[in-house]
Design a protein around this motif. Structure first.
Motif, short mmCIF file in Angstrom:
data_model
loop_
_atom_site.label_atom_id
_atom_site.label_comp_id
_atom_site.label_asym_id
_atom_site.label_seq_id
_atom_site.Cartn_x
_atom_site.Cartn_y
_atom_site.Cartn_z
N VAL A 134 0.83 -1.20 0.00
CA VAL A 134 0.00 0.00 0.00
C VAL A 134 0.87 1.26 0.00
CG1 VAL A 134 -0.25 0.20 2.51
CG2 VAL A 134 -2.10 0.99 1.00
N ALA A 135 2.11 1.14 0.47
CA ALA A 135 3.04 2.27 0.42
C ALA A 135 3.33 2.69 -1.00
CB ALA A 135 4.35 1.92 1.14
N GLY A 136 3.24 1.75 -1.95
CA GLY A 136 3.45 2.07 -3.35
C GLY A 136 2.31 2.85 -3.95
N LYS A 137 1.14 2.80 -3.31
CA LYS A 137 -0.01 3.56 -3.79
C LYS A 137 -0.11 4.92 -3.10
CE LYS A 137 -3.85 1.30 -4.54
NZ LYS A 137 -5.05 0.46 -4.31
N GLU A 138 0.25 4.96 -1.82
CA GLU A 138 0.02 6.17 -1.03
C GLU A 138 1.28 6.89 -0.62
OE1 GLU A 138 -2.67 5.40 2.18
OE2 GLU A 138 -4.29 4.90 0.81
N GLY A 139 2.42 6.18 -0.58
CA GLY A 139 3.67 6.79 -0.14
C GLY A 139 3.72 6.97 1.36
N ASN A 140 4.61 6.24 2.01
CA ASN A 140 4.80 6.40 3.45
C ASN A 140 5.91 7.41 3.70
OD1 ASN A 140 2.84 4.61 4.28
ND2 ASN A 140 4.25 2.89 4.52
N PRO A 141 5.69 8.38 4.59
CA PRO A 141 6.78 9.29 4.94
C PRO A 141 7.92 8.53 5.61
CG PRO A 141 4.96 9.55 6.48
CD PRO A 141 4.47 8.64 5.39
N ASN A 142 9.13 9.00 5.39
CA ASN A 142 10.33 8.37 5.95
C ASN A 142 10.54 6.95 5.43
OD1 ASN A 142 10.99 10.65 7.66
ND2 ASN A 142 9.25 10.03 8.91
N ALA A 143 9.99 6.68 4.26
CA ALA A 143 10.18 5.38 3.60
C ALA A 143 10.14 5.59 2.09
CB ALA A 143 9.11 4.39 4.04
N SER A 144 10.92 6.54 1.61
CA SER A 144 10.82 6.95 0.21
C SER A 144 11.27 5.86 -0.75
CB SER A 144 11.61 8.23 -0.03
OG SER A 144 12.96 8.07 0.39
N ALA A 145 12.38 5.19 -0.45
CA ALA A 145 12.87 4.15 -1.36
C ALA A 145 11.90 2.98 -1.42
CB ALA A 145 14.26 3.68 -0.91
N TYR A 146 11.40 2.58 -0.27
CA TYR A 146 10.44 1.48 -0.22
C TYR A 146 9.18 1.85 -0.99
CZ TYR A 146 7.51 -2.23 1.72
OH TYR A 146 6.67 -3.32 1.86
#
Length: 249
Positions: A144-156
């Motif tokens: 879901v980070a690939g859809k929404e973008g998690n802060p402090n996890a830019s590469a992931y």
């Protein structure tokens, strides 16, 4: 766990298959009749996985960031199993939890190399065999980070967004070959990958899940195995959430 034999006679590869979601997928595929090649970096974890799953499993140590190593593992799998019907690409790392301005360049490259490049090498390696066999199921594990973008996890986040794009592209390429390509976008699932994250980041992820808990390996495994099955015959290039209500699109 289902007692069906829907994967009887199928040959499967699971990357990152010695722990976490990958191990859950290996166990269920084998339980439902598949011959499974478990690909992983850890020899110790591979030995434990082989012992826990049983005789229908072939364990192969492979560094998926090395395209030649991936091709060797593919060839070893073909020799052992006699074909490749299914690929579940679940190997991945989180990288450090820090801002873009402070993100170490070497760490960025490592995350992209494992989560995106390694997954690409694995997808690329199995396609010729699937085309030759007239059948295939590829399931890529994004986030879901690939859809929404998690802060402090830019590469992931960036790597998993790219996995979604790759999945859509390859799904269209293979649509007329009886090969489906789909991806899953889980919210956080408590697995050994949590050991790579800060507690603050874990707390942030939990706060974003409306159901109020982390997902389970079994829940994600159930969806992956449907996507890997013959039943999934009219769905390709799809993105499937397992997010506890978190995903907003």
């Amino acid at each position: 766990m289902s007692s069906s034999r829907r994967f009887k006679g199928r040959k499967a590869i699971v990357t990152g298959g010695a722990s976490g979601i990958g191990l859950g997928v290996c166990a269920r595929l084998a339980f439902e009749g598949a011959q499974v090649a478990v690909w992983d970096m850890s020899e110790d974890a591979l030995a434990l996985a082989g012992d826990s799953i049983g005789a229908s499993v072939t364990t192969i140590r492979v560094d998926i960031t090395d395209p030649q190593a991936v091709e060797r593992a593919r060839d070893e799998t073909l020799a052992a199993l006699g074909g490749i019907d299914i690929l579940v690409a679940s190997a991945g790392i989180t990288g450090p939890n820090t801002t873009v301005a402070e993100y170490p360049v070497d760490a960025w490259r490592q995350v992209i190399d494992v989560n995106l490049n390694g997954l690409f090498y694995c997808n690329r390696a199995v396609v010729p065999s699937m085309i030759a066999g007239g059948y295939g199921r590829i399931v890529n594990v994004a986030s879901v980070a690939g859809k929404e973008g998690n802060p402090n996890a830019s590469a992931y986040s960036a790597s998993k967004a790219a996995v979604i794009g790759l999945t859509k592209s390859l799904g269209k390429e293979l649509a007329k070959n009886n090969i489906t390509v789909n991806c899953v976008t889980p919210a956080a699932v408590r697995t050994p990958i949590f050991d790579q994250m800060t507690q603050a980041h874990i707390d942030y992820m939990l706060s974003k899940i409306p159901i109020g808990r982390f997902g389970t390996v079994e829940e994600v495994t159930a969806l992956i195995c449907w996507l890997a099955s013959k039943e999934c015959s009219f769905t390709t290039g799809g993105v499937f959430d397992v997010s506890g209500g978190r995903a907003t699109y």
